[in-house]
Design an enzyme around this catalytic site. Sequence first.
Site, mmCIF file in Angstrom:
data_model
loop_
_atom_site.group_PDB
_atom_site.id
_atom_site.type_symbol
_atom_site.label_atom_id
_atom_site.label_comp_id
_atom_site.label_asym_id
_atom_site.label_seq_id
_atom_site.Cartn_x
_atom_site.Cartn_y
_atom_site.Cartn_z
ATOM 1 N N CYS A 1 0.738 -1.531 0.450
ATOM 2 C CA CYS A 1 -0.284 -0.426 -0.107
ATOM 3 C C CYS A 1 1.132 1.510 -0.230
ATOM 4 O O CYS A 1 0.618 2.032 -0.549
ATOM 5 C CB CYS A 1 -1.449 -0.102 0.920
ATOM 6 S SG CYS A 1 -2.141 1.500 1.408
ATOM 7 N N CYS B 1 -1.384 1.762 -3.192
ATOM 8 C CA CYS B 1 -2.084 2.753 -3.210
ATOM 9 C C CYS B 1 -1.643 4.230 -2.862
ATOM 10 O O CYS B 1 -1.756 5.237 -3.752
ATOM 11 C CB CYS B 1 -2.636 2.241 -1.662
ATOM 12 S SG CYS B 1 -3.579 1.024 -1.170
ATOM 13 N N LYS C 1 0.508 5.234 -6.226
ATOM 14 C CA LYS C 1 -0.243 5.381 -7.247
ATOM 15 C C LYS C 1 -1.793 6.783 -7.393
ATOM 16 O O LYS C 1 -1.403 7.493 -7.935
ATOM 17 C CB LYS C 1 -1.237 4.065 -7.152
ATOM 18 C CG LYS C 1 -2.649 3.773 -7.838
ATOM 19 C CD LYS C 1 -4.046 2.974 -7.961
ATOM 20 C CE LYS C 1 -4.395 3.112 -6.656
ATOM 21 N NZ LYS C 1 -5.350 2.558 -6.323
ATOM 22 N N TYR D 1 -8.518 -3.653 -11.499
ATOM 23 C CA TYR D 1 -8.920 -1.916 -11.411
ATOM 24 C C TYR D 1 -7.447 -1.126 -11.920
ATOM 25 O O TYR D 1 -7.335 -0.179 -11.930
ATOM 26 C CB TYR D 1 -9.090 -2.093 -10.377
ATOM 27 C CG TYR D 1 -8.174 -2.244 -8.915
ATOM 28 C CD1 TYR D 1 -7.763 -1.520 -7.960
ATOM 29 C CD2 TYR D 1 -8.318 -3.312 -8.442
ATOM 30 C CE1 TYR D 1 -6.263 -2.437 -7.477
ATOM 31 C CE2 TYR D 1 -7.908 -3.954 -7.508
ATOM 32 C CZ TYR D 1 -6.599 -3.319 -7.420
ATOM 33 O OH TYR D 1 -5.895 -3.819 -6.150
ATOM 34 N N GLU E 1 -7.047 2.348 -13.633
ATOM 35 C CA GLU E 1 -5.917 3.053 -13.569
ATOM 36 C C GLU E 1 -4.682 3.599 -13.927
ATOM 37 O O GLU E 1 -4.768 4.729 -14.270
ATOM 38 C CB GLU E 1 -6.034 2.619 -11.782
ATOM 39 C CG GLU E 1 -7.370 2.526 -10.917
ATOM 40 C CD GLU E 1 -7.068 2.080 -9.421
ATOM 41 O OE1 GLU E 1 -8.158 2.476 -8.249
ATOM 42 O OE2 GLU E 1 -6.119 2.181 -9.603
ATOM 43 N N HIS F 1 -27.255 21.615 -2.556
ATOM 44 C CA HIS F 1 -27.422 21.579 -4.403
ATOM 45 C C HIS F 1 -26.914 22.964 -5.149
ATOM 46 O O HIS F 1 -26.198 23.787 -3.005
ATOM 47 C CB HIS F 1 -28.611 22.240 -4.657
ATOM 48 C CG HIS F 1 -29.468 22.638 -5.901
ATOM 49 N ND1 HIS F 1 -29.328 22.101 -6.761
ATOM 50 C CD2 HIS F 1 -29.108 23.941 -6.299
ATOM 51 C CE1 HIS F 1 -29.428 22.666 -8.165
ATOM 52 N NE2 HIS F 1 -29.478 24.051 -7.618
ATOM 53 N N GLU G 1 -25.900 15.496 -5.487
ATOM 54 C CA GLU G 1 -27.898 15.806 -4.930
ATOM 55 C C GLU G 1 -28.363 14.716 -4.949
ATOM 56 O O GLU G 1 -29.674 13.708 -5.312
ATOM 57 C CB GLU G 1 -28.170 17.118 -4.786
ATOM 58 C CG GLU G 1 -27.760 17.251 -6.537
ATOM 59 C CD GLU G 1 -28.385 18.987 -6.567
ATOM 60 O OE1 GLU G 1 -29.615 18.708 -5.683
ATOM 61 O OE2 GLU G 1 -27.458 19.790 -6.907
#
Length: 472
Positions: free
Chosen positions: A43, A48, A51, A178, A182, A455, A460
């Site tokens: 990681c 992680c 990356k 993934y 990525e 908003h 939303e």
Amino acid sequence: MMAFDLDLFVIGGGSGGVRAARMAAQTGAKVALAEESRLGGTCVIRGCVPKKLMVFASQFSEVHETALRYGWTFGEGAFDWPSFRAHLHSELDRLEGVYGRMLDGSGVKVHAARAVLEDPHTVRLSTGETVTAAHILIATGGRPNRPEMPCAEMGMVSDDVFLMEELPKSILIVGGGYIACEMACILNGLGVEVTQIYRGAQILRGFDEEARGLVAESIRQRGVDLHTGTDIALMGAPDEDFDMPAGEMLVARKVAPARGPVKVKTTMGVEKVYDAVLFATGRDPNSRGLGLEEIGVELSRGGYVPVDEYSQTKVPSVFAIGDVTGRPALTPVAIRDAMCFVETVFHGRPTPVDHRMIPSAIFTQPEYGAVGLTEEQARAQEPVDVYATTFRPMRSAFAGRPERVLMKLIVSQATRRVLGCHIVAPEAGEMIQLAAVAIRMGATKEDFDRTVAVHPTMAEEIVTLRAPVRRG
């Protein structure tokens, strides 16, 4: 009762191993940890963290074009990989130091060595030292898979990306998971000509069909030459003749350079030379050669360490957590495994690991955040209502950019509980983390409906989805 040198010996200094060692030591236990590479594990050092920093770097490539539409004028920029790389590795060194100081501050003795089990309570270090412990925890994680094919050594794996001396002008990325997606987005954003091939029908197998389709469309819109239903048939040196007899070709391949330009022929018959090839074709557990099988822990077919819900192996004194067990290969999962292990063994409160409703994020551009069931999984389980909308967000629409986002909820018809949430949008990872809290608590569609929208935001839309787009 036999006296041991330690209460706990941890093999592996990644996120899970470090957390387990620290938390166990805080109970007053005598703890040591062995790491043969660098503290922080995949990681922090090879996954992680670097990356995500590369994701941030790659996103600046479109700032100039977007800013012009918002009234800004400034000169064209250029990306300097050596400068970024130096800063990146300086940050990784800093984080590794933080991990070391945390362990030292907790009283954990760290061995910069490889550790192998000699028996259920004894570890032999590559330094020649042997240590005994009441409990041994395997937290060795995983490593990138390199396919078994001629000349595969000419390609990189994900670990190598962070060590490149310079960026290639062109790259072929092999894979549809993934990591492949990525890396395709990152390198494309940094100015590399990216081709991505995947042997399956669609990228991101196992994720929601509608969401993965939008991610694939977005990847192509951003300039990645993505091809599904194809794979590498042959690869070799740039001047290799793929039409020569197989025996002669194998002789030529024996002298092929280990790295540099690579000639590739796909199963669709396309031949092209790339500056680099990246294999992102899965990961394997770091379980071999640890002495596990010799002491009675039989590994699974994929090499994973079988454990029960308390992370205990068939050998009572030996436990395992994280990627090496075949559980979801996510850093927070390994950390949660570690916490449950400490609760069970050192606090005397048996705590099973709960892997339900794990949120995840894929850092493509745009990002994909998911929690719970996919539409396909939910339909196979029970009748559902699907609420979804796709639209161009305000930021992109104003700038004349084509990117679309997806907000999607899968709802049980019987209970009205939200079974799954899928978001494809910028910062989807941030949004899905908050949505996961409500969904993990059992929120219904009506709970979402009763929530007042913020908003104007993309998020939303997740609380203003009124009518299902599909039922059944």
